[in-house]
Design a protein around this motif. Sequence first.
Motif, PDB file in Angstrom:
ATOM      1  N   ALA A  12       5.789 -15.516  12.166  1.00  8.68           N
ATOM      2  CA  ALA A  12       6.672 -16.449  12.847  1.00  8.68           C
ATOM      3  C   ALA A  12       7.887 -16.507  11.967  1.00  8.68           C
ATOM      4  N   SER A  13       7.847 -16.056  10.885  1.00  5.66           N
ATOM      5  CA  SER A  13       9.182 -16.319  10.028  1.00  5.66           C
ATOM      6  C   SER A  13       9.703 -15.195   8.962  1.00  5.66           C
ATOM      7  N   LYS A  14      10.873 -14.959   8.523  1.00  2.00           N
ATOM      8  CA  LYS A  14      11.069 -14.072   7.685  1.00  2.00           C
ATOM      9  C   LYS A  14      10.625 -14.462   6.373  1.00  2.00           C
ATOM     10  N   GLN A  15      10.143 -15.701   6.067  1.00  2.00           N
ATOM     11  CA  GLN A  15       9.714 -16.209   4.703  1.00  2.00           C
ATOM     12  C   GLN A  15       8.150 -15.770   4.535  1.00  2.00           C
ATOM     13  N   GLN A  16       7.589 -15.420   5.748  1.00  2.00           N
ATOM     14  CA  GLN A  16       6.237 -15.153   5.814  1.00  2.00           C
ATOM     15  C   GLN A  16       6.186 -13.488   5.352  1.00  2.00           C
ATOM     16  N   GLU A  17       7.011 -12.815   5.786  1.00  2.28           N
ATOM     17  CA  GLU A  17       7.373 -11.505   5.805  1.00  2.28           C
ATOM     18  C   GLU A  17       7.562 -11.216   4.441  1.00  2.28           C
ATOM     19  N   ASN A  18       8.311 -11.854   3.716  1.00  2.00           N
ATOM     20  CA  ASN A  18       8.787 -11.744   2.383  1.00  2.00           C
ATOM     21  C   ASN A  18       7.715 -11.982   1.600  1.00  2.00           C
ATOM     22  N   ARG A  19       6.928 -13.189   1.635  1.00  2.00           N
ATOM     23  CA  ARG A  19       5.901 -13.474   1.053  1.00  2.00           C
ATOM     24  C   ARG A  19       4.599 -12.400   0.835  1.00  2.00           C
ATOM     25  N   GLU A  20       4.480 -11.837   2.108  1.00  2.00           N
ATOM     26  CA  GLU A  20       3.506 -10.643   2.073  1.00  2.00           C
ATOM     27  C   GLU A  20       4.337  -9.346   1.372  1.00  2.00           C
ATOM     28  N   THR A  21       5.500  -9.125   1.456  1.00  2.00           N
ATOM     29  CA  THR A  21       6.136  -8.085   0.637  1.00  2.00           C
ATOM     30  C   THR A  21       5.609  -8.202  -0.753  1.00  2.00           C
ATOM     31  N   GLY A  22       5.984  -9.441  -1.214  1.00  2.00           N
ATOM     32  CA  GLY A  22       5.908  -9.626  -2.761  1.00  2.00           C
ATOM     33  C   GLY A  22       4.233  -9.463  -3.000  1.00  2.00           C
ATOM     34  N   PHE A  23       3.375  -9.891  -2.176  1.00  2.00           N
ATOM     35  CA  PHE A  23       1.849  -9.609  -2.422  1.00  2.00           C
ATOM     36  C   PHE A  23       1.565  -8.221  -2.304  1.00  2.00           C
ATOM     37  N   ARG A  24       2.183  -7.530  -1.830  1.00  2.00           N
ATOM     38  CA  ARG A  24       1.729  -6.004  -1.359  1.00  2.00           C
ATOM     39  C   ARG A  24       2.470  -5.194  -2.664  1.00  2.00           C
ATOM     40  N   HIS A  25       3.543  -5.794  -3.284  1.00  2.00           N
ATOM     41  CA  HIS A  25       4.267  -5.220  -4.429  1.00  2.00           C
ATOM     42  C   HIS A  25       3.336  -5.436  -5.676  1.00  2.00           C
ATOM     43  N   TYR A  26       2.656  -6.660  -5.538  1.00  2.00           N
ATOM     44  CA  TYR A  26       1.887  -6.943  -6.948  1.00  2.00           C
ATOM     45  C   TYR A  26       0.629  -6.167  -6.930  1.00  2.00           C
ATOM     46  N   MET A  27       0.145  -6.196  -5.718  1.00  2.00           N
ATOM     47  CA  MET A  27      -1.432  -5.325  -5.536  1.00  2.00           C
ATOM     48  C   MET A  27      -0.927  -3.722  -5.648  1.00  2.00           C
ATOM     49  N   HIS A  28       0.014  -3.089  -5.254  1.00  2.00           N
ATOM     50  CA  HIS A  28       0.419  -1.872  -5.434  1.00  2.00           C
ATOM     51  C   HIS A  28       0.687  -1.643  -7.039  1.00  2.00           C
ATOM     52  N   ASP A  29       1.304  -2.372  -7.766  1.00  2.00           N
ATOM     53  CA  ASP A  29       1.486  -2.128  -9.177  1.00  2.00           C
ATOM     54  C   ASP A  29       0.412  -2.455 -10.079  1.00  2.00           C
ATOM     55  N   HIS A  30      -0.731  -3.337  -9.576  1.00  2.00           N
ATOM     56  CA  HIS A  30      -1.686  -3.852 -10.478  1.00  2.00           C
ATOM     57  C   HIS A  30      -3.045  -3.468  -9.687  1.00  2.00           C
ATOM     58  N   PHE A  31      -3.333  -3.772  -8.579  1.00  2.00           N
ATOM     59  CA  PHE A  31      -4.845  -3.147  -7.999  1.00  2.00           C
ATOM     60  C   PHE A  31      -4.444  -2.117  -6.837  1.00  2.00           C
ATOM     61  N   PRO A  32      -4.124  -1.103  -7.076  1.00  2.00           N
ATOM     62  CA  PRO A  32      -3.757  -0.181  -5.894  1.00  2.00           C
ATOM     63  C   PRO A  32      -4.807   0.194  -5.423  1.00  2.00           C
ATOM     64  N   SER A  33      -5.932   0.079  -5.729  1.00  2.00           N
ATOM     65  CA  SER A  33      -7.285   0.821  -5.085  1.00  2.00           C
ATOM     66  C   SER A  33      -7.804  -0.333  -4.195  1.00  2.00           C
ATOM     67  N   VAL A  34      -7.451  -1.610  -4.282  1.00  2.00           N
ATOM     68  CA  VAL A  34      -8.082  -2.817  -3.382  1.00  2.00           C
ATOM     69  C   VAL A  34      -7.512  -2.492  -2.109  1.00  2.00           C
ATOM     70  N   LYS A  35      -8.456  -2.551  -1.220  1.00  2.00           N
ATOM     71  CA  LYS A  35      -8.126  -2.236   0.307  1.00  2.00           C
ATOM     72  C   LYS A  35      -7.759  -3.695   0.884  1.00  2.00           C
TER      73      LYS A  35
END
Length: 369
Positions: free
Chosen positions: A218-241
């Motif tokens: 629905a919004s750019k805000q939701q897209e940016n939240r997901e981007t932030g979430f995936r950045h953290y997961m990539h940096d700290h929990f890259p093996s989590v699906k």
Amino acid sequence: MVFSSLIRTFARVMAIEKTRIKDIAERAGVSTGTVDRVLHNRPNVSKKALAKVQRALEEMDYKPNMYASALAYNKDYHFVSIIPKHESEAYWEEVEEGEQMCCERYSDFRIFNKVLYYNRFSPETFAKVMNDVLKQEPDGVIVVPSNIEVTRRYTDIMHERNIPFILLDSYMPDLKPLSFYGQDSFASGYFAARMLMMIAPKEKEIMLMKQMRNGNVASKQQENRETGFRHYMHDHFPSVKITEVNLSLDDKRDKYDVILEDFFTNHPSVHHCITFNSKAHLVGEYLLKSNRRNIQIMGYDMVPKNAECVRQGSISFLIAQHAYMQGYACIDTLFRAIVLKKEVDPINYMPIELLSKENIDFYRRKNIG
């Protein structure tokens, strides 16, 4: 009406008693009418007379009482808010309540706010609403933006017409708003991932619930939240699906339960879910009905249905951002900028607040005004 009239009369008296227009006129050697035109930025003042009045004001250390002047001016101020269509008890309803409360606070200044709605998945409805708004020639506008291309078309026009506007929810600095209110969406998503993985450090798979239409959220805000979430997961929990589940906005509610039942049956190792919209309760209520007590979801916004799921344990955490405060602050900012002629902060990030079963009943949305 009588009380408002008395206040405006009192404001005029107070403004005159502090530094009388007559005193300024005598010191400047001009008429009281000329001083009045200068103080209210009205036309038909010669450069020579303007210089005299300005010099007299400096010598007298004149400090205008902006509240008194605004009351005495006896003008109506018309604001317009453009927000997405929403259900009852939704996030946007709290935004509206905050706007209404601020208008009531400043009712003696004759502040009025009209709320108009558009379909967030339809830029055409946004364009239609904005065309209607521009015909009304408002004094100020609060905009929850559509996509940047369509929104820019109308913010450019507002700049041309000197109509101040505030962006709410999604920050688009290229549009050069008077001010912005909302969370730092990327930081919020990054924070959400960090909090989630503190309680799920050994998980191998996380479910990400989305609500989309034609592949879009629905919004750019939701897209940016997901981007932030995936950045953290990539940096700290890259093996989590991260497995996405779409509860389509075009489907009926009963179909959501079928989709969720199918997912959790086929993914028995999933115990934690997250969503970046305000509908975590769609999963939370399903979990309570199906008695899946070993699964929880984390979501956004302190709407009543989400809060109840937190209390019953199917939502582990909510990230709140004071929707009521945002609505209130947007009207307050237009008031200060347009009526009081004051400088306002261009960027206003809301706090990223984490609510759980233990503190949710102490969260106060209506704590200003």
